[in-house]
Scaffold this active site. Structure first.
Site, PDB file in Angstrom:
ATOM      1  CG  HIS A 185      38.372 -27.406 -44.657  1.00 24.97           C
ATOM      2  ND1 HIS A 185      39.823 -26.010 -44.186  1.00 24.97           N
ATOM      3  CD2 HIS A 185      38.640 -27.016 -46.397  1.00 24.97           C
ATOM      4  CE1 HIS A 185      39.717 -24.896 -45.189  1.00 24.97           C
ATOM      5  NE2 HIS A 185      38.595 -25.328 -45.733  1.00 24.97           N
ATOM      6  N   PRO A 186      40.642 -30.895 -43.606  1.00 24.89           N
ATOM      7  CG  PRO A 186      42.927 -30.551 -43.334  1.00 24.89           C
ATOM      8  CD  PRO A 186      41.705 -29.798 -43.867  1.00 24.89           C
ATOM      9  CB  VAL A 197      44.600 -23.743 -36.538  1.00 20.72           C
ATOM     10  CG1 VAL A 197      43.136 -24.561 -36.753  1.00 20.72           C
ATOM     11  CG2 VAL A 197      45.394 -23.391 -38.285  1.00 20.72           C
TER      12      VAL A 197
END
Length: 470
Positions: free
Chosen positions: A371-372, A427
């Protein structure tokens, strides 16, 4: 590849509005089974007498003999019960669907004439009222064809509805493959019609009932009085009518038999129920064929890709990116026991999440590290996956002020140095402020706690991605 053919989800929480004619809150459909003269009997070439659904307690098949009492009970249904029911329904102007055994219809010309004169639908109830569970497939296919032929000859037109009742595991498929039926009713699995894909055929299924059914006068536990039958039907009607009033209209099927409900004491309960139904507005009392025609027009079937029917390449290609840069999860999920319940977002998510949860610690850690960072260098360089780009922009992370970007960079660095993987949060469940708040709160946790939380967030991100995809 293991595939589970039973459908345990159906419409799930998303049942369609049937849009019954006239804005009806409920469709109440009466079926009258006409089996008299089609039951097991040595006169019909059978090896034994009938033993099913009569008022004879503990009835057993008599091998090679006529069972005079059993025959006379069935004869009551044709001689007296049918006509009592005919008077009841015609006087109430309620059309019924006849489930007509073809050989029984052939032996009852006056009753067939009365059915037709009343405008009732005459659906097929098979060639003979016998057990099909051990019938070879070719024999059953031939029996279906002969039932249609004889029905057409006796009634004057082919049947458009089918219900075997004492069916085999092949019955629904064989009837659908015949290709000429507007609906099949050999299921009891829903309150609404639905489409079943059988090869190239989209077959409409209109589920039937064994509980709102007078057969329980002849089974244990069952009804003893007409009042009990009335009360059960009333309770079912009241429940469904209330649901329809709250925007969830459904269908109520009621199963009847001439030799059972046609007896005076039992009949009184049915009459009370019909009177009760007629006291309510917004009630549709169609035949099953009318339901089928309405459903086909209002909710025509459209075939969609079904995850449980995909080949490995297509499945992995479709779902390999749901868990960030981790197609091995989809590869393993493909080998699970997938079925119709996995053709929806929740089902695919369950299969993928199971493989993620059962993976080793290092494998799960690899998923987290794939994951970034939030609003990190990859985002700035526009090197995120399409999914991550969309997710981060949904929370406004692609439009940060210089101070906000600095704050995210410092938090990302501190979090990764402490825990060994980037901060992960779904998010789309948050806005920029709540993300920052969670970031600041969670950075103080120990690594084990954060590993658990990060895994939960990864699963949540996957679920949201599947909602978009499916």
């Amino acid at each position: 590849m293991t595939r589970y053919v039973r459908n345990m989800i159906g419409y799930g929480p998303d049942a369609p509005d049937p849009q019954w004619p006239g804005g009806a809150k409920i469709a109440v459909q009466f079926v009258l089974n006409y089996e008299e003269g089609g039951e097991n009997c040595v006169l019909h070439g059978d090896q034994a007498s009938e033993a099913f659904l009569s008022d004879i307690a503990g009835a057993a098949m008599w091998q090679g003999k006529r069972h005079w009492n059993m025959e006379s009970i069935y004869e009551y249904g044709a001689r007296a019960g049918f006509w009592r029911l005919h008077r009841l329904f015609t006087s109430a102007a309620i059309p019924v669907t006849i489930y007509g055994v073809a050989t029984a219809l052939a032996r009852s010309p006056e009753q067939v004439e009365a059915m037709k004169d009343a405008g009732w639908e005459i659906a097929s109830h098979g060639l003979k009222w016998v057990e099909h569970k051990d019938m070879p497939e070719d024999e059953e296919r031939a029996a279906i064809a002969e039932a249609i032929r004889l029905h057409t000859e006796v009634v004057g037109e082919r049947p458009l509805g089918w219900y075997t009742g004492r069916c085999s595991e092949n019955t629904v498929r064989l009837v659908a493959e015949e290709g000429g039926f507007a609906y099949v009713s050999d299921t009891y699995d829903d309150d609404l019609p639905y489409w079943l894909e059988v090869g190239d055929r989209d077959q409409l299924i209109i589920p039937y009932t064994l509980e709102a059914n007078d057969m329980r006068f002849a089974t244990a536990p069952g009804y003893i009085t007409g009042e009990q039958f009335y009360q059960y039907l009333k309770d079912a009607f009241d429940t469904l009518y209330a649901e329809g009033s709250n925007g969830r209209p459904a269908m109520m099927s009621i199963g009847l038999h001439c030799r059972l409900i046609g007896r005076p004491g039992k009949m009184a309960g049915l009459k009370r129920f019909i009177d009760y139904v007629r006291m309510h507005k917004d009630v549709w009392t169609p035949t099953r064929l009318e339901i089928a025609e309405h459903w086909a027009k209002t909710h025509p079937h459209t075939r969609k890709p079904r995850p449980s029917q995909m080949d490995r390449e297509t499945f992995v290609g479709t779902f390999g990116g749901i868990f960030e840069h981790s197609p091995w999860i989809a590869e393993r999920a493909f080998d699970l026991e997938l079925g119709p319940a996995h053709d929806r977002a929740a089902g695919v998510h369950s299969a993928l999440a199971r493989m993620f949860r059962s993976a080793s610690y290092d494998e799960r850690l690899g998923v987290l590290r794939a994951h970034p960072d939030l609003a990190g260098k990859l985002a700035a360089a526009k090197r995120l996956t399409a999914e991550s780009t969309s997710e981060q922009s949904s929370a406004g992370l692609d439009a940060l002020t210089d101070d906000e970007r600095t704050q995210f960079t410092e938090l990302n660095t501190a979090y990764t140095e402490k825990h060994g993987f980037p901060f992960i949060i779904a998010v789309r469940d948050h806005d920029k402020a709540s993300i920052l708040s969670a970031f600041q709160r969670r950075i103080a946790n120990d690594t084990a706690t954060e590993f658990t939380e990060a895994c939960k967030q990864v699963e949540r991100i996957a679920r949201l991605r599947l909602e978009d995809l499916l």
